[in-house]
Design an enzyme around this catalytic site. Structure first.
Site, PDB file in Angstrom:
ATOM      1  CB  SER A  71      12.843  18.349  46.247  1.00 21.61           C
ATOM      2  OG  SER A  71      12.077  19.488  45.928  1.00 21.61           O
ATOM      3  CE1 TYR A  99      17.216  21.411  45.462  1.00 18.74           C
ATOM      4  CE2 TYR A  99      15.016  21.393  44.494  1.00 18.74           C
ATOM      5  CZ  TYR A  99      15.845  21.221  45.583  1.00 18.74           C
ATOM      6  OH  TYR A  99      15.305  20.859  46.790  1.00 18.74           O
ATOM      7  CE  LYS A 116      16.922  17.824  45.945  1.00 19.82           C
ATOM      8  NZ  LYS A 116      17.667  17.326  47.115  1.00 19.82           N
ATOM      9  CB  THR A 131      15.960  25.160  55.090  1.00 19.71           C
ATOM     10  OG1 THR A 131      15.942  25.295  53.660  1.00 19.71           O
ATOM     11  CG2 THR A 131      14.983  24.061  55.506  1.00 19.71           C
TER      12      THR A 131
END
Length: 279
Positions: free
Chosen positions: A149, A162, A166, A197
């Site tokens: 990401s 998160y 990553k 998404t």
């Protein structure tokens, strides 16, 4: 003309395993690789969605594909799924570690179970799949594609787990790439920017429940199909790093060399905050 014909044959009959393949970038990749003639193994959590996708691939793209209901956070389930894939197709040529979840909550307000679940899916899911598929990938001189990401090199507010997952992916797969040097296996890290998404629609909050997140407050949002096409082209070239973001160079430059300026100017916008908003 030769290049187009050659490119169209690269993935023909190749076995591609995609995690989180029923929605978003994963689904778009399944479609694109099916068009290229690949045979697909799709892992996801929803059996009904798997069945629907498989039917579509078979009816519309004449694609040979299997779908396996599997939580990538479960190492034993992943090992069994990879074994089934190898038994059906003889091995795996390309592994796409796409499955992921996110959250939106401050670190102080995020329960430990949420931090653990994000890491279990985003990081250990990729660990489990790669460990299970690696012998076949080495034997076939294949590819590992990892969906990271923008936050892999520039943090986002309220996404501590998160972001951490990553960064962990980069540490793991950059090391693995070096260890696999000379094996013929390519490792490509992909860093999309903001993409349309369902990831944000299913984001966790601090207590572990799900809550749809507000629209992003920055720039253009890419389509999953455009991102999948870029990944496909990157895979054809066996790229090492693919950064797909309209803000990538600014974020990377400021975050690394001018962190205070990054935190003041770009971080709030990247995190989806509107001017004057604190959350």
């Amino acid at each position: 003309m030769y290049r187009k014909v050659f490119a169209s044959k690269v993935f023909e009959r190749k076995v591609v395993l995609i995690t989180g393949g029923c929605a978003g970038i994963g689904r778009a990749l399944a479609m694109r690789l099916a068009q290229a003639g690949a045979r697909l193994v799709i892992l996801d959590l929803q059996q009904a969605e798997l069945d629907s996708l498989l039917q579509h691939l078979r009816d519309n793209l004449n694609c040979e594909a299997i779908g396996l209901c599997c939580d990538v956070a479960d190492a034993a389930a992943v090992a069994q799924a990879v074994a089934q894939a190898c038994e059906r197709f003889g091995g795996i040529d390309v592994l796409i570690n796409n499955a992921g979840i996110t959250h939106r909550s401050t670190f102080a307000e995020t329960e430990l179970a949420v931090l653990q679940r994000v890491m279990a899916v985003n990081y250990f899911g990729a660990v489990h799949c790669t460990k299970a598929a690696l012998p076949s990938l080495v034997a076939r001189r294949g590819q590992i594609i990892v969906l990271s990401s923008l936050s892999g090199f520039a943090p986002l507010l309220y996404r501590s787990a998160y972001n951490a997952s990553k960064h962990a992916l980069h540490g793991l797969f950059e090391t693995l790439r070096a260890e696999l040097k000379g094996s013929g296996v390519n490792v490509m890290l992909v860093c999309p920017g903001f993409t349309a998404t369902d990831l944000r629609k299913n984001a966790l909050v601090g207590d572990g429940s799900m809550a749809q997140q507000p629209p992003l407050a920055i720039g253009k949002v890419a389509s999953a199909q455009d991102v999948a096409e870029s990944i496909y082209r990157g895979a054809l070239r066996r790229r090492r790093l693919l950064v797909l973001s309209n803000v990538n160079w600014r974020a990377r430059l400021l975050a690394r060399f001018f962190p205070r300026l990054f935190e003041r100017v770009l971080l709030p916008r990247l995190s989806g905050l509107k001017p004057g908003s604190s959350r």
